[in-house]
Write a protein that holds these residues in place. Structure first.
Motif, mmCIF file in Angstrom:
data_model
loop_
_atom_site.group_PDB
_atom_site.id
_atom_site.type_symbol
_atom_site.label_atom_id
_atom_site.label_comp_id
_atom_site.label_asym_id
_atom_site.label_seq_id
_atom_site.Cartn_x
_atom_site.Cartn_y
_atom_site.Cartn_z
ATOM 1 N N PHE A 276 0.828 -1.205 0.000
ATOM 2 C CA PHE A 276 0.000 0.000 0.000
ATOM 3 C C PHE A 276 0.866 1.259 0.000
ATOM 4 O O PHE A 276 0.624 2.196 -0.770
ATOM 5 N N ASN A 277 1.884 1.302 0.870
ATOM 6 C CA ASN A 277 2.763 2.476 0.928
ATOM 7 C C ASN A 277 3.467 2.728 -0.405
ATOM 8 O O ASN A 277 3.580 3.870 -0.850
ATOM 9 N N GLU A 278 3.937 1.662 -1.016
ATOM 10 C CA GLU A 278 4.630 1.815 -2.301
ATOM 11 C C GLU A 278 3.679 2.296 -3.399
ATOM 12 O O GLU A 278 4.034 3.161 -4.210
ATOM 13 N N GLN A 279 2.473 1.731 -3.436
ATOM 14 C CA GLN A 279 1.499 2.137 -4.450
ATOM 15 C C GLN A 279 1.061 3.590 -4.257
ATOM 16 O O GLN A 279 0.945 4.344 -5.225
ATOM 17 N N LEU A 280 0.832 3.976 -3.016
ATOM 18 C CA LEU A 280 0.404 5.343 -2.750
ATOM 19 C C LEU A 280 1.539 6.327 -3.034
ATOM 20 O O LEU A 280 1.287 7.448 -3.496
ATOM 21 N N ASP A 281 2.762 5.914 -2.772
ATOM 22 C CA ASP A 281 3.916 6.754 -3.071
ATOM 23 C C ASP A 281 4.011 7.032 -4.566
ATOM 24 O O ASP A 281 4.516 8.076 -4.990
ATOM 25 N N GLU A 282 3.497 6.094 -5.367
ATOM 26 C CA GLU A 282 3.479 6.258 -6.825
ATOM 27 C C GLU A 282 2.117 6.745 -7.328
ATOM 28 O O GLU A 282 1.872 6.776 -8.539
ATOM 29 N N ASP A 283 1.213 7.098 -6.397
ATOM 30 C CA ASP A 283 -0.113 7.641 -6.690
ATOM 31 C C ASP A 283 -0.980 6.684 -7.525
ATOM 32 O O ASP A 283 -1.742 7.117 -8.387
ATOM 33 N N LYS A 284 -0.904 5.411 -7.241
ATOM 34 C CA LYS A 284 -1.702 4.414 -7.956
ATOM 35 C C LYS A 284 -2.953 4.093 -7.145
ATOM 36 O O LYS A 284 -3.103 3.020 -6.562
ATOM 37 N N ARG A 285 -3.869 5.046 -7.116
ATOM 38 C CA ARG A 285 -5.049 4.945 -6.260
ATOM 39 C C ARG A 285 -6.078 3.943 -6.759
ATOM 40 O O ARG A 285 -6.760 3.293 -5.964
ATOM 41 N N THR A 286 -6.229 3.830 -8.067
ATOM 42 C CA THR A 286 -7.205 2.880 -8.609
ATOM 43 C C THR A 286 -6.836 1.458 -8.232
ATOM 44 O O THR A 286 -7.697 0.663 -7.828
ATOM 45 N N GLU A 287 -5.557 1.121 -8.346
ATOM 46 C CA GLU A 287 -5.092 -0.214 -7.984
ATOM 47 C C GLU A 287 -5.344 -0.494 -6.499
ATOM 48 O O GLU A 287 -5.773 -1.583 -6.118
ATOM 49 N N LEU A 348 -3.529 5.514 5.897
ATOM 50 C CA LEU A 348 -3.496 6.722 5.073
ATOM 51 C C LEU A 348 -2.994 7.915 5.889
ATOM 52 O O LEU A 348 -2.173 8.718 5.411
ATOM 53 N N GLU A 349 -3.454 8.023 7.118
ATOM 54 C CA GLU A 349 -3.014 9.120 7.991
ATOM 55 C C GLU A 349 -1.529 9.003 8.325
ATOM 56 O O GLU A 349 -0.806 10.003 8.369
ATOM 57 N N LEU A 350 -1.061 7.775 8.540
ATOM 58 C CA LEU A 350 0.362 7.571 8.809
ATOM 59 C C LEU A 350 1.218 7.935 7.608
ATOM 60 O O LEU A 350 2.291 8.526 7.750
ATOM 61 N N PHE A 351 0.740 7.573 6.429
ATOM 62 C CA PHE A 351 1.509 7.870 5.218
ATOM 63 C C PHE A 351 1.721 9.369 5.061
ATOM 64 O O PHE A 351 2.808 9.820 4.692
#
Length: 474
Positions: A276-287, A348-351
């Protein structure tokens, strides 16, 4: 290709985390009847309350800086070992100062906690070293090193059982002491080993940048962690004071059985969070959104399945004196599901490093739980504490959603789907509870639920079967 590799690693990690968690917990299940037969409900309650004290004091002595590790893995990619070493030095230094204070005020602490002075000292010595185990497990998790993580967890589980049984036999006239010391021994020994290992790998005791980074994320989480302990542990303390030690033991045992469900939810979370952290870091929200919907559906399915078989688990594992505790299991299991759901928003809040929001919501939930317990336990008995805890977790779920939606202002998940699944789980879960004394009706209802779920998710099921067939052929 790199993305596919990460995805395969996450899936593999999730699979093995689940298998290992089931196996490890199976050891606990098999040995549970030994504890319930060697300990009276009163002694069982005393031993479990000591664990509650450990969790409470650990929040302060480790400064909650463990919450910084996931984000630090992204921010200090090439210096992660250095960060871990400095992190450990920070918490152990503060814990050692607390230990010195505990030695000075040992008699006052003993009178307050209602445990012998030697046990109080053991507790604070344990808190200096034991966090190193959690730090190493977190490091393994974010490096996808699931093999070592599983090995450590299995060693703690098996070692704890062996130490507990042996020490309960040694302390024959005060078996709760043996249970307490047995629960600490293996973790303490591994903590010593990992403490040295982390220092050797990072070779940093103090670095201002790392300590400030960790404290900025950790300190606001202290109220949050304390509130979670209140939600999870204060019930049995209040039951002990308001009703009795035997009732506290019954509640602790039933609560422990109900949280078997967390074997699966925690295993899923262990694999999910690094990805999740890696995907969100790359802004891949749909995935993220699509994968999360499947995991939430899975959580509901597992929860309802667990509620269905819980009465039989209670009868198999506990002596007749413990059977009445089965009535709290559906509420606690649904509370575990609510935790599983709201952790999405906490991640999400931690990220985004919004830890004060997490703390505020948890404090309000803890206060709510304490107030409801104060009103309900004397009037409705110890079983009502399970329902007040469920209400508190539902409040947390709502609050975290509001915080991420309107304060953090980030929308990642299918929120309507998540809340709908929680509502569905509660309706079906309490319907199963009504059938707890009629086994045929309960399993008939469960079969209908299973059939409907299978129809709804038939594509995912067929896809999973196809993957298993290919694996089997290979």
């Amino acid at each position: 290709m790199a993305e596919e590799s990460r995805g395969r690693t996450a899936i593999k990690a999730g699979f093995w985390y689940t298998i290992a968690s089931v196996g490890i917990r199976a050891v606990g299940i098999i040995t549970s009847p030994i504890y319930t037969r060697m300990l009276t409900p009163g002694d069982y309650g005393i031993a479990n309350i000591f664990n509650s004290w450990i969790e409470i004091f650990n929040i302060f002595t480790c400064l909650c800086i463990v919450y910084s590790i996931g984000r630090a893995k992204l921010d200090f990619k090439d210096k992660f070992d250095e960060y871990m070493s400095a992190l450990q030095s920070l918490s152990s230094s503060f814990a050692f100062i607390v230990l010195l204070l505990a030695l000075i005020f040992r008699n006052q602490l003993s009178a307050w906690m209602k445990y012998e002075v030697p046990l109080v000292i053991v507790l604070f010595v344990y808190l200096v070293i034991s966090p190193s185990v959690e730090y190493m497990l977190q490091k393994f998790k974010y490096e996808y090193n699931y093999r070592n993580s599983i090995l450590v967890s299995a060693s703690i589980c098996i070692g704890t059982v062996i130490f507990s049984i042996v020490l309960m036999l040694v302390f024959h006239d005060a078996r709760y002491i043996g249970k307490i010391l047995g629960a600490l021994s293996m973790t303490f020994l591994l903590g010593l080993y990992f403490y040295i290992r982390i220092l050797r790998q990072g070779k940093v005791f103090y670095k201002r940048e790392y300590w400030i980074y960790a404290l900025k994320m950790g300190l606001p989480m202290i109220p949050h962690a304390l509130a979670l302990v209140v939600l999870g542990q204060v019930d049995r303390i209040m039951i002990k004071d308001m009703v009795g030690e035997a009732e506290a033991g019954l509640y602790a045992w039933g609560y422990g059985i109900a949280t078997l469900l967390s074997i699966f939810t925690n295993a899923i979370g262990q694999a999910w969070l690094p990805w999740f952290n890696e995907q969100l870091d790359e802004d891949k929200r749909t995935e993220i959104r699509e994968a999360n919907k499947k995991l939430m559906f899975l959580g509901v399915f597992l929860t309802l399945g667990f509620i269905t078989v819980a009465p039989e688990i209670v009868c198999i594992l506990g002596s007749r004196d413990y059977w009445e505790a089965k009535m709290i299991i559906p509420a606690v299991a649904l509370g575990t599901l609510a935790q599983y759901f709201y952790t999405n928003y906490v991640n999400l809040e931690l990220f985004y490093k919004k830890t004060p929001i997490i703390a505020i919501s948890s404090i309000w939930a803890a206060l709510m739980n304490y107030g409801l317990n104060y009103l309900a336990i004397p009037r409705f008995g110890y079983q009502s504490a399970a329902y007040t805890t469920l209400l508190s977790y539902l409040f947390l779920m709502l609050f975290h959603y509001i915080a991420t939606r309107f304060i953090v202002k980030k929308s990642v998940y299918a929120n309507l789907f998540i809340f709908s699944m929680m509502a569905l789980a509660m309706v079906l879960g309490f319907a199963l509870l009504l059938c707890y004394n009629t086994i045929i009706q309960r399993y008939a209802l469960a079969i209908v639920i299973l059939g409907v779920f299978a129809i709804i998710k038939r594509r995912d099921i067929l896809y999973g079967i196809g993957i298993l067939k290919k694996r089997f052929k290979k």
